[in-house]
Design a protein around this motif. Structure first.
Motif, mmCIF file in Angstrom:
data_model
loop_
_atom_site.group_PDB
_atom_site.id
_atom_site.type_symbol
_atom_site.label_atom_id
_atom_site.label_comp_id
_atom_site.label_asym_id
_atom_site.label_seq_id
_atom_site.Cartn_x
_atom_site.Cartn_y
_atom_site.Cartn_z
ATOM 1 N N UNK A 1 0.851 -1.186 0.000
ATOM 2 C CA UNK A 1 0.000 0.000 0.000
ATOM 3 C C UNK A 1 0.890 1.240 0.000
ATOM 4 N N UNK A 2 0.314 2.416 -0.343
ATOM 5 C CA UNK A 2 1.111 3.645 -0.302
ATOM 6 C C UNK A 2 1.728 3.846 1.090
ATOM 7 N N UNK A 3 2.942 4.323 1.106
ATOM 8 C CA UNK A 3 3.659 4.548 2.360
ATOM 9 C C UNK A 3 4.432 5.854 2.255
ATOM 10 N N UNK A 4 4.461 6.590 3.357
ATOM 11 C CA UNK A 4 5.174 7.869 3.402
ATOM 12 C C UNK A 4 6.034 7.886 4.662
ATOM 13 N N UNK A 5 7.351 7.991 4.481
ATOM 14 C CA UNK A 5 8.289 8.013 5.605
ATOM 15 C C UNK A 5 9.048 9.326 5.556
ATOM 16 N N UNK A 6 8.562 10.283 6.350
ATOM 17 C CA UNK A 6 9.198 11.610 6.401
ATOM 18 C C UNK A 6 9.348 12.213 5.004
ATOM 19 N N UNK A 7 8.283 12.090 4.216
ATOM 20 C CA UNK A 7 8.306 12.671 2.873
ATOM 21 C C UNK A 7 8.755 11.729 1.789
ATOM 22 N N UNK A 8 9.311 10.583 2.151
ATOM 23 C CA UNK A 8 9.715 9.603 1.143
ATOM 24 C C UNK A 8 8.546 8.665 0.892
ATOM 25 N N UNK A 9 7.989 8.704 -0.350
ATOM 26 C CA UNK A 9 6.803 7.923 -0.700
ATOM 27 C C UNK A 9 7.078 7.109 -1.950
ATOM 28 N N UNK A 10 7.635 5.912 -1.830
ATOM 29 C CA UNK A 10 7.947 5.094 -3.014
ATOM 30 C C UNK A 10 6.690 4.573 -3.697
ATOM 31 N N UNK A 11 6.793 4.369 -4.990
ATOM 32 C CA UNK A 11 5.704 3.834 -5.781
ATOM 33 C C UNK A 11 6.179 2.588 -6.521
ATOM 34 N N UNK A 12 5.192 1.740 -6.888
ATOM 35 C CA UNK A 12 5.510 0.583 -7.698
ATOM 36 C C UNK A 12 5.763 1.020 -9.144
ATOM 37 N N UNK A 13 6.366 0.137 -9.926
ATOM 38 C CA UNK A 13 6.768 0.491 -11.283
ATOM 39 C C UNK A 13 5.565 0.871 -12.151
ATOM 40 N N UNK A 14 4.441 0.173 -11.958
ATOM 41 C CA UNK A 14 3.262 0.465 -12.769
ATOM 42 C C UNK A 14 2.334 1.475 -12.128
ATOM 43 N N UNK A 15 2.687 1.977 -10.951
ATOM 44 C CA UNK A 15 1.886 2.992 -10.290
ATOM 45 C C UNK A 15 0.699 2.441 -9.534
ATOM 46 N N UNK A 16 0.467 1.131 -9.505
ATOM 47 C CA UNK A 16 -0.657 0.525 -8.802
ATOM 48 C C UNK A 16 -0.136 -0.276 -7.611
ATOM 49 N N UNK A 17 -1.031 -0.583 -6.678
ATOM 50 C CA UNK A 17 -0.688 -1.318 -5.464
ATOM 51 C C UNK A 17 -1.498 -2.605 -5.416
ATOM 52 N N UNK A 18 -0.927 -3.655 -4.851
ATOM 53 C CA UNK A 18 -1.522 -4.995 -4.873
ATOM 54 C C UNK A 18 -2.244 -5.354 -3.595
ATOM 55 N N UNK A 19 -2.207 -4.518 -2.573
ATOM 56 C CA UNK A 19 -2.875 -4.845 -1.304
ATOM 57 C C UNK A 19 -2.063 -5.844 -0.505
ATOM 58 N N UNK A 20 -2.754 -6.756 0.165
ATOM 59 C CA UNK A 20 -2.054 -7.768 0.962
ATOM 60 C C UNK A 20 -1.447 -8.826 0.055
ATOM 61 N N UNK A 21 -0.177 -9.032 0.189
ATOM 62 C CA UNK A 21 0.554 -9.998 -0.639
ATOM 63 C C UNK A 21 1.496 -10.799 0.251
ATOM 64 N N UNK A 22 1.982 -11.942 -0.265
ATOM 65 C CA UNK A 22 2.994 -12.718 0.438
ATOM 66 C C UNK A 22 4.392 -12.168 0.100
ATOM 67 N N UNK A 23 5.341 -12.579 0.888
ATOM 68 C CA UNK A 23 6.723 -12.187 0.583
ATOM 69 C C UNK A 23 7.125 -12.700 -0.795
ATOM 70 N N UNK A 24 6.693 -13.916 -1.156
ATOM 71 C CA UNK A 24 7.045 -14.482 -2.451
ATOM 72 C C UNK A 24 6.500 -13.611 -3.584
ATOM 73 N N UNK A 25 5.217 -13.196 -3.464
ATOM 74 C CA UNK A 25 4.614 -12.392 -4.509
ATOM 75 C C UNK A 25 5.270 -11.020 -4.602
ATOM 76 N N UNK A 26 5.526 -10.406 -3.442
ATOM 77 C CA UNK A 26 6.148 -9.082 -3.450
ATOM 78 C C UNK A 26 7.537 -9.133 -4.080
ATOM 79 N N UNK A 27 8.289 -10.210 -3.808
ATOM 80 C CA UNK A 27 9.640 -10.345 -4.372
ATOM 81 C C UNK A 27 9.566 -10.674 -5.864
ATOM 82 N N UNK A 28 8.650 -11.578 -6.235
ATOM 83 C CA UNK A 28 8.550 -12.015 -7.628
ATOM 84 C C UNK A 28 8.113 -10.864 -8.526
ATOM 85 N N UNK A 29 7.144 -10.058 -8.079
ATOM 86 C CA UNK A 29 6.627 -8.945 -8.882
ATOM 87 C C UNK A 29 7.422 -7.664 -8.661
ATOM 88 N N UNK A 30 8.400 -7.701 -7.734
ATOM 89 C CA UNK A 30 9.254 -6.551 -7.436
ATOM 90 C C UNK A 30 8.431 -5.345 -7.020
#
Length: 816
Positions: free
Chosen positions: A536-565
């Motif tokens: 999900x969107x995250x903001x750490x003292x102004x640092x707000x990283x985004x995914x490559x395609x600009x969309x978020x996947x919601x709850x995912x496993x570590x495997x899915x997050x690593x595989x889809x980067x």
């Protein structure tokens, strides 16, 4: 009036027998004792004179030891006192004579004769010393009387005579003193000369790198070809050397006084050193006998040996030795070696222009040679040709032809001396290890020449084709076995154009390839591939990283997050694990570059090298960390015949018992189902893609069951590429390299035990050896010698017996 020749008679005298002339006692009787006294005085005088000369000689001897000045002063004082004494004696003698004359004129014959008889009978006999003194005084008085009678300045004449003799004796003394001093200096200069030895100079350590088949890849250090007699060399070669180094070589006896004077004059006139005075013979002496120390003593030794060498060997032999032993830069010793090194031909085939450029290299071989500074070497070679023409050793046609050839002359070194990215890298590593080795060192490289050639072509074609279209101008490849043995290394598209090794020295942002230590840290903390986390969107003292395609996947496993980067999920995971924990795991994997502890570190914001990242992925395949890449399979010590193995594994490595398998499964899913699908091959393959911001860097690092390969693509100026990602061009290059290496050997991941390196036992003797006790003990008690770890741990480490010198006591075995 009476005749002045007839004495007057008194009035009372009569002619008769009893009459006595008055002058008879003075004229006949008196002179007899006076003559006797003078004779005795002369003998005494000469005796005293001889003793005086003896004392004077002894005084001179003492004066020589205590100082010429004191001796001279003593002599002058003695002469002055003698002169005063002699003057006083003369004055006294004159007064006595006047008194005697006065007394003799007044007394009568009887009284005078009686008084003389009485005086002669009453006077005591003088001692020898008194007679000598009296004789000395009389002689001095007579000498001064004679000098007084001379008209032509007798005192000046005496002084001039004394000055002449003193000058002669002084010059003789100075000459003798100079000879003694010169002899002493000569003895001091030559007392430690190696006159009995005529050996070639000790060569610098030679490093030879071979592949596993025994073929020479390249050499560094001293390089010598076979000895070539003078009559087999082209005649213009010794002429070219003599023209620039010693034009009067055939005329002087080994030391050229005229040349020394000319060099001194030119150096003084120019205000600096522009010309040397050493002859070819003197230069040979420095090569064969003397160290390069520049002192007056060494110069004297050089001259003495040069004169002796000329008498013993002759001109032709000296020139032959010189041409076979002089240093010519780039490790080449002697003209035969230089001909091979610079022109890849035997010395017999050198042209006039090539001979001139080699002769021009002698004066400053490290700075002016065809390899390091071709332009300056050409300029100096033109001077050589001009001198040869002026001396009429070559005609105008030969000069013009050689000058034309010189303008286009290019060095053509043999392949064994040519550089490459791998050669430069392994040379640095070998030099680090060679500090523990005395003498020549033979290195067996880990390089696979066939794979290396294929990898170079794959990268070159990829950048020239698809890379050029996407705005990529450079790339790098590293291929190694799981234990760190580098099989291929490509540091750029063209080594001749740029020698900068982008595989080892370029620091670039790794992008998502750095997610490996993030997820490994989570596994270490107790997570598994099925552990869930929010993307999900995250903001750490102004640092707000985004995914490559600009969309978020919601709850995912570590495997899915690593595989889809997924970037957002990865940054959140790093915050839960802790950035410091991520850095610690990175260090355990062997990543040594500076890592900034910021949230963006999880997405690869800190710069690393391709080699470091490839080592980290090799650690996952090997099941232990860290893995240190090496280009050296084994070392062979030239002096001992002992072979030592070099491993890329760390003896203190941490085993990845629990985390290796889940990490391998996630890396394999990237290739099968994620961003690295283009890397899929038949059999086992795993890896991770990475892309930095604005596509400035694109990575893919992965492995099969037997080979780990890392690929980077980008631009040297850090300019963005046209939408190049790690899953595109780098992945395609990776796949081609892996297939060129033979592809995968298994369908599934190998076990960690199968990745344990087979290390050669140290102490393998190539020839029979008389190793000492310590080496035998090392071979028995220490089956492996970790040369890398020991050389880094101990400055006194010695590879030949795997020992080091502690602060006290005998040497000890290195057990690291």
């Amino acid at each position: 009036m009476t005749d002045d020749k007839t004495p007057d008679r008194p009035d009372h005298a009569t002619d008769g027998a009893g009459a006595e002339p008055l002058a008879a006692p003075r004229g006949d009787t008196a002179p007899a004792p006076q003559d006797a006294d003078l004779s005795q005085a002369a003998r005494a005088f000469w005796a005293a004179l001889m003793r005086a000369l003896g004392r004077g000689g002894r005084g001179l001897g003492r004066a020589a030891s205590t100082g010429i000045g004191q001796g001279g002063a003593a002599l002058r004082g003695l002469s002055s006192r003698a002169a005063r004494t002699g003057t006083a004696a003369v004055d006294k003698l004159r007064a006595q004579r006047e008194t005697a004359r006065s007394s003799g004129g007044d007394a009568g014959p009887e009284t005078q004769g009686g008084s003389q008889d009485t005086a002669q009978s009453a006077a005591p006999r003088l001692s020898l010393g008194a007679r000598a003194v009296q004789g000395w005084r009389n002689a001095t008085a007579r000498r001064r009387a004679r000098l007084d009678q001379r008209k032509l300045r007798p005192a000046a004449t005496v002084r001039a005579t004394r000055w002449v003799w003193r000058t002669v004796f002084g010059l003789a003394f100075l000459l003798l003193l100079g000879i003694v001093l010169a002899g002493g200096v000569l003895v001091w200069a030559v007392r430690d000369l190696p006159l009995a030895d005529m050996l070639p100079p000790l060569e610098e350590p030679t490093l030879t790198v071979e592949d596993e088949a025994g073929d020479t890849l390249f050499t560094r250090g001293a390089y010598r070809a076979g000895y070539v007699p003078l009559d087999e060399m082209p005649g213009h070669l010794p002429q070219a050397v003599s023209a620039i180094e010693d034009r009067r070589f055939r005329e002087h006896p080994g030391v050229d006084i005229e040349g020394i004077g000319r060099a001194m004059w030119r150096n003084i006139s120019s205000g600096g050193v522009v010309e040397g005075g050493s002859t070819i013979t003197q230069q040979l002496v420095k090569v064969l006998y003397l160290d390069p120390e520049r002192t007056y003593k060494r110069k004297l030794q050089e001259m003495v040996l040069a004169l002796g060498l000329e008498r013993q060997l002759g001109k032709d032999r000296i020139m032959e030795l010189y041409l076979n032993s002089t240093y010519l830069g780039a490790g080449a010793w002697g003209m035969p070696a230089a001909a091979q090194l610079y022109f890849d031909k035997p010395v017999q085939e050198l042209s006039l222009a090539q001979s001139a450029i080699l002769a021009a290299t002698i004066r400053a071989p490290s700075a002016i040679n065809p390899e390091s500074d071709l332009d300056r070497a050409r300029e100096r070679a033109e001077v050589v040709l001009s001198v040869m023409r002026d001396l009429e050793w070559i005609d105008a046609a030969a000069f013009e032809s050689a000058s034309a050839e010189l303008a286009t002359l290019e060095p053509t070194p043999p392949p064994a001396r040519a550089g490459s990215y791998f050669a430069d890298w392994v040379l640095d590593e070998a030099q680090e290890l060679s500090g523990a080795v005395d003498g020549p060192l033979n290195v067996t490289a880990t390089l696979d020449m066939e794979l290396q050639a294929k990898a170079e072509k794959i990268l070159r074609d990829a950048i020239a084709g698809r890379g050029a279209e996407a705005g990529a101008s450079q790339g790098a490849i590293v291929a190694m076995t799981p234990d760190g043995r580098v099989r291929a290394m490509v540091g750029g598209v063209d080594y001749e154009t740029s020698q900068f090794n982008r595989a080892t020295d370029a620091m670039r942002q790794p992008g998502s390839t750095f997610k490996l230590p993030v997820y490994l840290a989570a596994l270490v903390m107790g997570a598994d591939p099925d552990t869930r986390l929010p993307d999900e969107p995250i903001d750490i003292d102004g640092y707000a990283p985004e995914n490559f395609n600009g969309r978020y996947a919601g709850m995912v496993t570590l495997r899915e997050a690593f595989t889809r980067s997924l970037n957002a999920a990865t940054v959140r995971l790093a915050q839960e694990v802790g950035i410091e924990q991520v850095i610690e795991v990175s260090r355990q994997l062997g990543i040594e570059s500076d890592l900034t502890p910021t949230p963006s570190l999880a997405l690869g914001s800190s710069e690393v090298s391709l080699l470091d990242m490839t080592e980290a992925y090799a650690a996952i395949l090997a099941g232990r960390a860290p893995i240190a890449a090496t280009g050296i399979a084994s070392l062979k010590l030239g002096d001992t015949g002992v072979a030592l193995s070099v491993s890329g594994s760390d003896p203190n490595a941490v085993k990845l018992n629990r985390t290796r398998k889940p990490m391998l499964s996630m890396l394999r899913d990237v290739v099968q189902n994620g961003t690295g699908k283009r890397a899929a091959i038949d059999g086992f393959a795993a890896g991770k893609t990475g892309t930095s911001q604005n596509s400035r860097d694109a990575w893919f690092i992965g492995f099969t069951d037997r080979l780990v390969v890392g690929v980077w693509v980008g631009n040297d100026d850090n300019s963005p590429m046209n939408d190049v990602t790690g899953g595109g061009l780098p992945t395609e290059i990776w796949r081609e390299v892996v297939l060129a290496a033979g592809g995968a050997g298994a369908a599934r991941a190998p076990s960690a035990e199968s990745q344990t390196p087979v290390r050669v036992r140290r102490g393998t003797d190539v020839t029979s050896t008389n190793a000492d006790r310590l080496r035998r003990t090392a071979a028995q008690e220490q089956p492996n010698c970790n040369v890398r770890a020991c050389s880094r741990a101990y400055r006194s480490f010695r590879a030949s017996d795997c020992s080091f010198q502690p602060y006290s006591g005998p040497r000890k075995l290195c057990t690291r």
